[in-house]
Scaffold this motif. Structure first.
Motif, PDB file in Angstrom:
ATOM      1  N   VAL A 104       0.778  -1.285  -0.130  1.00  0.00           N
ATOM      2  CA  VAL A 104       0.135  -0.041  -0.060  1.00  0.00           C
ATOM      3  C   VAL A 104       0.805   1.157  -0.050  1.00  0.00           C
ATOM      4  O   VAL A 104       1.867   1.339   0.555  1.00  0.00           O
ATOM      5  CB  VAL A 104      -0.921  -0.102   1.324  1.00  0.00           C
ATOM      6  N   VAL A 105       0.717   2.120  -0.944  1.00  0.00           N
ATOM      7  CA  VAL A 105       1.614   3.383  -0.967  1.00  0.00           C
ATOM      8  C   VAL A 105       0.833   4.502  -0.861  1.00  0.00           C
ATOM      9  O   VAL A 105      -0.430   4.878  -1.195  1.00  0.00           O
ATOM     10  CB  VAL A 105       1.853   3.383  -2.384  1.00  0.00           C
ATOM     11  N   LEU A 106       1.350   5.384   0.013  1.00  0.00           N
ATOM     12  CA  LEU A 106       0.763   6.844   0.587  1.00  0.00           C
ATOM     13  C   LEU A 106       1.754   7.953  -0.204  1.00  0.00           C
ATOM     14  O   LEU A 106       3.045   8.071   0.066  1.00  0.00           O
ATOM     15  CB  LEU A 106       1.021   7.051   2.012  1.00  0.00           C
ATOM     16  N   HIS A 107       0.896   8.709  -0.776  1.00  0.00           N
ATOM     17  CA  HIS A 107       1.642   9.988  -1.525  1.00  0.00           C
ATOM     18  C   HIS A 107       2.001  10.968  -0.540  1.00  0.00           C
ATOM     19  O   HIS A 107       1.564  10.937   0.804  1.00  0.00           O
ATOM     20  CB  HIS A 107       0.895  10.468  -2.533  1.00  0.00           C
ATOM     21  N   GLY A 108       2.550  12.060  -0.714  1.00  0.00           N
ATOM     22  CA  GLY A 108       3.012  13.118  -0.050  1.00  0.00           C
ATOM     23  C   GLY A 108       2.289  14.301   0.064  1.00  0.00           C
ATOM     24  O   GLY A 108       0.855  14.007  -0.514  1.00  0.00           O
ATOM     25  N   CYS A 109       2.476  15.403   0.473  1.00  0.00           N
ATOM     26  CA  CYS A 109       1.474  16.342   0.727  1.00  0.00           C
ATOM     27  C   CYS A 109       1.002  17.251  -0.672  1.00  0.00           C
ATOM     28  O   CYS A 109       0.088  17.963  -0.578  1.00  0.00           O
ATOM     29  CB  CYS A 109       1.948  17.521   1.847  1.00  0.00           C
ATOM     30  N   ASP A 110       2.111  17.071  -1.442  1.00  0.00           N
ATOM     31  CA  ASP A 110       1.833  17.729  -2.707  1.00  0.00           C
ATOM     32  C   ASP A 110       0.947  16.620  -3.646  1.00  0.00           C
ATOM     33  O   ASP A 110       0.539  17.162  -4.985  1.00  0.00           O
ATOM     34  CB  ASP A 110       3.141  17.878  -3.513  1.00  0.00           C
ATOM     35  N   GLY A 111       0.440  15.627  -3.040  1.00  0.00           N
ATOM     36  CA  GLY A 111      -0.380  14.802  -4.204  1.00  0.00           C
ATOM     37  C   GLY A 111       0.142  13.640  -4.838  1.00  0.00           C
ATOM     38  O   GLY A 111       1.364  13.421  -4.779  1.00  0.00           O
ATOM     39  N   MET A 112      -0.457  13.279  -5.853  1.00  0.00           N
ATOM     40  CA  MET A 112      -0.224  11.920  -6.931  1.00  0.00           C
ATOM     41  C   MET A 112       1.002  12.526  -7.870  1.00  0.00           C
ATOM     42  O   MET A 112       0.611  12.792  -8.999  1.00  0.00           O
ATOM     43  CB  MET A 112      -1.266  11.473  -7.556  1.00  0.00           C
ATOM     44  N   ARG A 113       2.096  12.603  -7.460  1.00  0.00           N
ATOM     45  CA  ARG A 113       3.249  12.992  -8.454  1.00  0.00           C
ATOM     46  C   ARG A 113       3.465  11.700  -9.332  1.00  0.00           C
ATOM     47  O   ARG A 113       3.238  10.601  -9.024  1.00  0.00           O
ATOM     48  CB  ARG A 113       4.387  13.691  -7.812  1.00  0.00           C
ATOM     49  N   LEU A 114       4.242  11.795 -10.263  1.00  0.00           N
ATOM     50  CA  LEU A 114       4.330  10.998 -11.403  1.00  0.00           C
ATOM     51  C   LEU A 114       5.198   9.631 -10.599  1.00  0.00           C
ATOM     52  O   LEU A 114       4.617   8.357 -11.025  1.00  0.00           O
ATOM     53  CB  LEU A 114       5.360  11.279 -12.440  1.00  0.00           C
ATOM     54  N   SER A 115       6.191   9.863 -10.030  1.00  0.00           N
ATOM     55  CA  SER A 115       7.096   8.838  -9.635  1.00  0.00           C
ATOM     56  C   SER A 115       6.302   7.944  -8.628  1.00  0.00           C
ATOM     57  O   SER A 115       6.556   6.615  -8.656  1.00  0.00           O
ATOM     58  CB  SER A 115       8.576   9.194  -8.664  1.00  0.00           C
ATOM     59  N   VAL A 116       5.527   8.601  -7.684  1.00  0.00           N
ATOM     60  CA  VAL A 116       4.666   7.813  -6.891  1.00  0.00           C
ATOM     61  C   VAL A 116       3.464   7.093  -7.477  1.00  0.00           C
ATOM     62  O   VAL A 116       3.228   5.940  -7.269  1.00  0.00           O
ATOM     63  CB  VAL A 116       4.100   8.652  -5.745  1.00  0.00           C
ATOM     64  N   LYS A 117       3.010   7.710  -8.305  1.00  0.00           N
ATOM     65  CA  LYS A 117       1.668   7.210  -9.392  1.00  0.00           C
ATOM     66  C   LYS A 117       2.097   6.096 -10.255  1.00  0.00           C
ATOM     67  O   LYS A 117       1.257   5.103 -10.463  1.00  0.00           O
ATOM     68  CB  LYS A 117       0.734   8.153  -9.600  1.00  0.00           C
ATOM     69  N   GLU A 118       3.202   6.505 -10.945  1.00  0.00           N
ATOM     70  CA  GLU A 118       3.639   5.565 -12.000  1.00  0.00           C
ATOM     71  C   GLU A 118       4.647   4.804 -11.884  1.00  0.00           C
ATOM     72  O   GLU A 118       4.676   3.305 -12.009  1.00  0.00           O
ATOM     73  CB  GLU A 118       3.708   6.328 -13.537  1.00  0.00           C
ATOM     74  N   LEU A 119       5.772   5.465 -11.557  1.00  0.00           N
ATOM     75  CA  LEU A 119       7.261   4.562 -11.547  1.00  0.00           C
ATOM     76  C   LEU A 119       7.348   3.537 -10.401  1.00  0.00           C
ATOM     77  O   LEU A 119       7.702   2.381 -10.444  1.00  0.00           O
ATOM     78  CB  LEU A 119       8.344   5.561 -11.301  1.00  0.00           C
ATOM     79  N   TRP A 120       6.973   3.830  -9.128  1.00  0.00           N
ATOM     80  CA  TRP A 120       7.201   3.031  -8.171  1.00  0.00           C
ATOM     81  C   TRP A 120       6.112   1.832  -8.333  1.00  0.00           C
ATOM     82  O   TRP A 120       6.546   0.643  -7.931  1.00  0.00           O
ATOM     83  CB  TRP A 120       6.939   3.793  -6.589  1.00  0.00           C
ATOM     84  N   PRO A 121       4.772   2.143  -8.635  1.00  0.00           N
ATOM     85  CA  PRO A 121       4.028   0.547  -8.689  1.00  0.00           C
ATOM     86  C   PRO A 121       4.488  -0.060  -9.640  1.00  0.00           C
ATOM     87  O   PRO A 121       4.378  -1.289  -9.651  1.00  0.00           O
ATOM     88  CB  PRO A 121       2.696   1.624  -9.394  1.00  0.00           C
ATOM     89  N   LYS A 122       5.042   0.345 -10.982  1.00  0.00           N
ATOM     90  CA  LYS A 122       5.447  -0.556 -11.986  1.00  0.00           C
ATOM     91  C   LYS A 122       6.788  -1.344 -11.584  1.00  0.00           C
ATOM     92  O   LYS A 122       6.905  -2.427 -11.932  1.00  0.00           O
ATOM     93  CB  LYS A 122       5.705   0.173 -13.222  1.00  0.00           C
ATOM     94  N   ARG A 123       7.606  -0.501 -10.773  1.00  0.00           N
ATOM     95  CA  ARG A 123       8.551  -1.174 -10.026  1.00  0.00           C
ATOM     96  C   ARG A 123       8.305  -2.473  -9.339  1.00  0.00           C
ATOM     97  O   ARG A 123       8.711  -3.430  -9.389  1.00  0.00           O
ATOM     98  CB  ARG A 123       9.521  -0.150  -9.478  1.00  0.00           C
ATOM     99  N   LEU A 124       7.651  -2.092  -8.412  1.00  0.00           N
ATOM    100  CA  LEU A 124       7.002  -2.839  -7.445  1.00  0.00           C
ATOM    101  C   LEU A 124       6.472  -3.955  -8.087  1.00  0.00           C
ATOM    102  O   LEU A 124       6.542  -5.199  -7.653  1.00  0.00           O
ATOM    103  CB  LEU A 124       6.083  -2.197  -6.330  1.00  0.00           C
TER     104      LEU A 124
END
Length: 285
Positions: free
Chosen positions: A82-102
């Protein structure tokens, strides 16, 4: 369609830059799903007092949320993150890169969007909702999925999401009220609570020594307070590194509210390898 193609191309370029192997056709990648945060439970004292006074208490309700679900090919059951983003919301690396990596490592991934349903765009200068309940709502959702092994789910957060990750896995915190538990936790550049003490699960904290948004000293102090009975907390501090050092979209660097956010091409892959080994140890071995 053109925007989607450009986004996909950018993600592939970033993946190639980072040396990330992406699965060819992950099943249900980036599927938009809806669930609720876990409602805050009434304390036994509050329930007892209400009964004594003849008061009828309303049942607490969860907050409607949405998230992005990605999964490997196959039926599973797979371990999950389960991934939680930061205070700036859903930036690309959190929404796209990390999920694909995981996903490429064999994990189901649910990125929790804590802002959209609350009509929040940025919370870096305001108070955040209690996202611990969002994290456990996501865990509850995954526990009902046949392709997820609910006994092998980790919580992973970035910045304010990393802080929520530490809050959600501290001893004598809200974790004790939850029906399902996380197995491990990863926190990128969180704000540590120096007085927090023991954890409920093994934790990996990754941060930079030049990060004045998430000072490393507070994390050191927390580790110094751990008892012999606490699950291990590993603290990786990267020299010459600022906030958001794993996010290649900040390759140029920027200053936000007096804090520097900048990708570090040396620290980022080192941290990724640490996360890979940590999750393998506590979710796979």
């Amino acid at each position: 369609m053109e925007a989607s193609v450009k986004t996909a191309g950018f993600v592939l370029c970033l993946a190639a830059f980072l040396g990330v192997t992406l699965p060819a056709n992950p099943a249900d990648a980036d599927e938009l799903v809806r669930f609720e945060s876990v409602p805050a439970k009434l304390s036994p004292l509050r329930i007892r007092k209400a009964a004594e006074q003849g008061e009828i208490l309303a049942q607490p309700q969860g907050t409607p949320l949405q998230g992005y679900l990605s999964r490997p090919e196959g039926d599973g059951p797979f371990p999950a993150v389960v991934v939680l983003h930061g205070c700036d919301g859903m930036r690309l690396s959190v929404k796209e890169l990390w999920p694909k990596r995981l996903v490429s490592w064999g994990y189901v991934v649910l990125v929790v969007d804590s802002f959209t349903t609350r009509n929040i765009t940025d919370a870096c200068q305001s108070s955040l909702p209690d996202r611990v309940f969002d994290a456990y709502g996501a865990l509850e959702f995954l526990s009902k999925s046949s392709f997820v092994d609910a006994q092998r789910v980790a919580l992973m957060g970035f910045s304010a999401g990393g802080t929520a990750t530490l809050e959600g896995t501290k001893i004598e915190g809200n974790e004790q009220l939850m029906d399902h538990k996380f197995r491990a936790a990863v926190a990128y550049y969180p704000v540590c609570a120096a007085t927090q003490g023991d954890a409920t699960v093994p934790i990996l904290i990754l941060t930079g020594d030049r990060d004045n948004w998430s000072p490393t000293e507070r994390c050191r102090k927390r580790l110094a307070r751990l008892s012999d009975d606490s699950p291990p907390i590993e603290l990786n501090i990267y020299k010459g590194t600022y906030h958001d050092f794993d996010a290649p979209e900040f390759a140029v660097g920027r200053k936000v509210l007096g804090h520097i956010e900048k990708y570090n091409p040396d620290a980022a892959p080192k941290s990724i390898r640490s996360v890979h080994a940590f999750l393998r140890k506590y979710l796979l071995d």
